[in-house]
Design a protein around this motif. Sequence first.
Motif, mmCIF file in Angstrom:
data_model
loop_
_atom_site.group_PDB
_atom_site.id
_atom_site.type_symbol
_atom_site.label_atom_id
_atom_site.label_comp_id
_atom_site.label_asym_id
_atom_site.label_seq_id
_atom_site.Cartn_x
_atom_site.Cartn_y
_atom_site.Cartn_z
ATOM 1 N N GLY A 37 0.852 -1.184 0.078
ATOM 2 C CA GLY A 37 0.176 -0.032 -0.154
ATOM 3 C C GLY A 37 0.857 1.185 -0.133
ATOM 4 O O GLY A 37 0.424 2.362 0.630
ATOM 5 N N THR A 38 1.885 1.323 -0.757
ATOM 6 C CA THR A 38 2.755 2.479 -0.478
ATOM 7 C C THR A 38 2.868 3.061 -1.831
ATOM 8 O O THR A 38 3.718 3.969 -2.231
ATOM 9 N N GLY A 39 2.079 2.875 -2.930
ATOM 10 C CA GLY A 39 1.889 3.722 -4.236
ATOM 11 C C GLY A 39 2.558 2.987 -5.230
ATOM 12 O O GLY A 39 3.096 1.790 -5.301
ATOM 13 N N SER A 40 2.632 3.809 -6.264
ATOM 14 C CA SER A 40 3.491 3.053 -7.546
ATOM 15 C C SER A 40 4.385 4.184 -8.004
ATOM 16 O O SER A 40 4.193 5.184 -8.516
ATOM 17 N N PRO A 41 5.708 3.780 -8.218
ATOM 18 C CA PRO A 41 6.142 2.285 -7.779
ATOM 19 C C PRO A 41 6.342 2.430 -6.386
ATOM 20 O O PRO A 41 6.317 3.219 -5.366
ATOM 21 N N PRO A 42 6.187 1.215 -5.559
ATOM 22 C CA PRO A 42 6.256 0.996 -4.120
ATOM 23 C C PRO A 42 7.648 1.332 -3.603
ATOM 24 O O PRO A 42 8.497 1.211 -4.196
ATOM 25 N N LEU A 43 7.352 1.663 -2.214
ATOM 26 C CA LEU A 43 8.591 1.504 -1.290
ATOM 27 C C LEU A 43 9.058 0.405 -1.363
ATOM 28 O O LEU A 43 8.346 -0.868 -1.181
ATOM 29 N N ARG A 44 10.359 0.005 -1.161
ATOM 30 C CA ARG A 44 11.188 -1.324 -0.733
ATOM 31 C C ARG A 44 12.274 -0.888 0.436
ATOM 32 O O ARG A 44 12.814 0.066 0.168
ATOM 33 N N THR A 45 11.943 -1.624 1.238
ATOM 34 C CA THR A 45 13.296 -1.711 2.251
ATOM 35 C C THR A 45 14.125 -2.679 1.906
ATOM 36 O O THR A 45 13.760 -3.881 1.344
ATOM 37 N N THR A 46 15.511 -2.391 2.297
ATOM 38 C CA THR A 46 16.484 -3.523 2.153
ATOM 39 C C THR A 46 17.277 -3.788 3.366
ATOM 40 O O THR A 46 17.474 -2.832 4.186
ATOM 41 N N TYR A 47 17.903 -4.844 3.538
ATOM 42 C CA TYR A 47 18.618 -5.213 4.918
ATOM 43 C C TYR A 47 19.799 -6.158 4.236
ATOM 44 O O TYR A 47 19.918 -7.004 3.350
ATOM 45 N N GLU A 48 20.982 -5.688 4.755
ATOM 46 C CA GLU A 48 22.314 -6.389 4.504
ATOM 47 C C GLU A 48 23.433 -6.000 5.389
ATOM 48 O O GLU A 48 23.257 -4.946 5.901
ATOM 49 N N PRO A 49 24.050 -6.829 5.779
ATOM 50 C CA PRO A 49 24.383 -8.546 5.237
ATOM 51 C C PRO A 49 23.390 -9.191 6.241
ATOM 52 O O PRO A 49 23.599 -9.001 7.301
ATOM 53 N N VAL A 50 22.578 -10.086 5.619
ATOM 54 C CA VAL A 50 21.625 -11.040 6.464
ATOM 55 C C VAL A 50 21.444 -12.222 5.826
ATOM 56 O O VAL A 50 21.826 -12.480 4.480
ATOM 57 N N ARG A 51 21.410 -13.225 6.516
ATOM 58 C CA ARG A 51 21.338 -14.777 6.058
ATOM 59 C C ARG A 51 19.697 -14.699 6.373
ATOM 60 O O ARG A 51 19.170 -14.674 7.302
ATOM 61 N N ALA A 52 19.087 -14.854 5.170
ATOM 62 C CA ALA A 52 17.670 -15.003 5.103
ATOM 63 C C ALA A 52 17.005 -16.099 5.653
ATOM 64 O O ALA A 52 17.617 -17.184 5.457
ATOM 65 N N SER A 53 15.704 -15.855 6.258
ATOM 66 C CA SER A 53 14.852 -16.985 6.752
ATOM 67 C C SER A 53 13.590 -16.876 5.861
ATOM 68 O O SER A 53 12.806 -17.604 6.201
ATOM 69 N N VAL A 54 13.603 -15.995 5.021
ATOM 70 C CA VAL A 54 12.332 -15.806 4.304
ATOM 71 C C VAL A 54 12.936 -15.753 2.890
ATOM 72 O O VAL A 54 14.002 -15.874 2.668
ATOM 73 N N GLY A 55 11.904 -16.099 1.756
ATOM 74 C CA GLY A 55 12.304 -16.404 0.333
ATOM 75 C C GLY A 55 11.324 -15.247 -0.430
ATOM 76 O O GLY A 55 10.385 -15.026 0.068
ATOM 77 N N GLU A 56 11.686 -15.333 -1.607
ATOM 78 C CA GLU A 56 11.219 -14.269 -2.684
ATOM 79 C C GLU A 56 9.630 -14.848 -2.758
ATOM 80 O O GLU A 56 9.330 -15.938 -2.826
ATOM 81 N N GLY A 57 8.582 -13.873 -2.667
ATOM 82 C CA GLY A 57 7.342 -14.134 -2.766
ATOM 83 C C GLY A 57 6.609 -14.156 -1.368
ATOM 84 O O GLY A 57 5.270 -14.298 -1.045
ATOM 85 N N ASP A 58 7.456 -14.609 -0.327
ATOM 86 C CA ASP A 58 6.881 -14.525 0.997
ATOM 87 C C ASP A 58 6.211 -13.214 1.386
ATOM 88 O O ASP A 58 6.902 -12.131 1.477
ATOM 89 N N GLU A 59 5.099 -13.280 2.144
ATOM 90 C CA GLU A 59 4.367 -12.093 2.541
ATOM 91 C C GLU A 59 5.102 -12.137 4.298
ATOM 92 O O GLU A 59 4.959 -13.070 4.939
ATOM 93 N N VAL A 60 5.424 -10.878 4.591
ATOM 94 C CA VAL A 60 5.917 -10.822 5.719
ATOM 95 C C VAL A 60 5.024 -9.719 6.617
ATOM 96 O O VAL A 60 4.669 -8.773 6.112
ATOM 97 N N SER A 61 5.152 -9.556 7.967
ATOM 98 C CA SER A 61 4.504 -8.678 8.922
ATOM 99 C C SER A 61 5.192 -7.607 9.579
ATOM 100 O O SER A 61 6.609 -8.081 9.554
ATOM 101 N N ALA A 62 5.030 -6.632 9.944
ATOM 102 C CA ALA A 62 5.785 -5.629 10.637
ATOM 103 C C ALA A 62 6.290 -6.186 11.828
ATOM 104 O O ALA A 62 5.723 -6.731 12.623
ATOM 105 N N GLY A 63 7.405 -6.347 12.033
ATOM 106 C CA GLY A 63 8.408 -6.734 12.952
ATOM 107 C C GLY A 63 8.682 -8.056 12.981
ATOM 108 O O GLY A 63 9.218 -8.812 14.007
ATOM 109 N N GLN A 64 8.263 -8.971 12.129
ATOM 110 C CA GLN A 64 8.519 -10.357 11.799
ATOM 111 C C GLN A 64 10.017 -10.451 11.594
ATOM 112 O O GLN A 64 10.592 -9.664 10.923
#
Length: 124
Positions: A37-64
């Motif tokens: 819900g952040t418009g077009s084009p949408p906002l994106r947050t980035t995080y690094e360096p991270v060992r991910a526990s989520v994958g592309e396409g996963d829906e996440v909630s704030a604080g997850q």
Amino acid sequence: MDLAGRPGQPVHAAAAGRVVFAGPVAGRGVISIELAGTGSPPLRTTYEPVRASVGEGDEVSAGQVVGVLAAGPSHCAGGCLHWGLRRADRYLDPLTLLPPWMLRSGASRLLPVFGVPLPAAGGR
């Protein structure tokens, strides 16, 4: 923005959205989350360096928890998480995602960078 941290600490999503990338970039783990819900084009947050526990396409909630801070060379003493915010190719201030009560501790300050050579006089 660099946030102090130690390898192995959990990394939390700043806002709800969908993971659009989780993988290596230049040898460092990166997660990118498109915010709902952040418009077009949408906002994106980035995080690094991270060992991910989520994958592309996963829906996440704030604080997850989306991964853990990865070890590796860093310009921060003791390690840090680089947290970014973008709309298309424009970088924005990720602090704008935080609620006002979290920002009442005073103004942000830029700290000097030691060990980085400055250009010679005259811009050479």
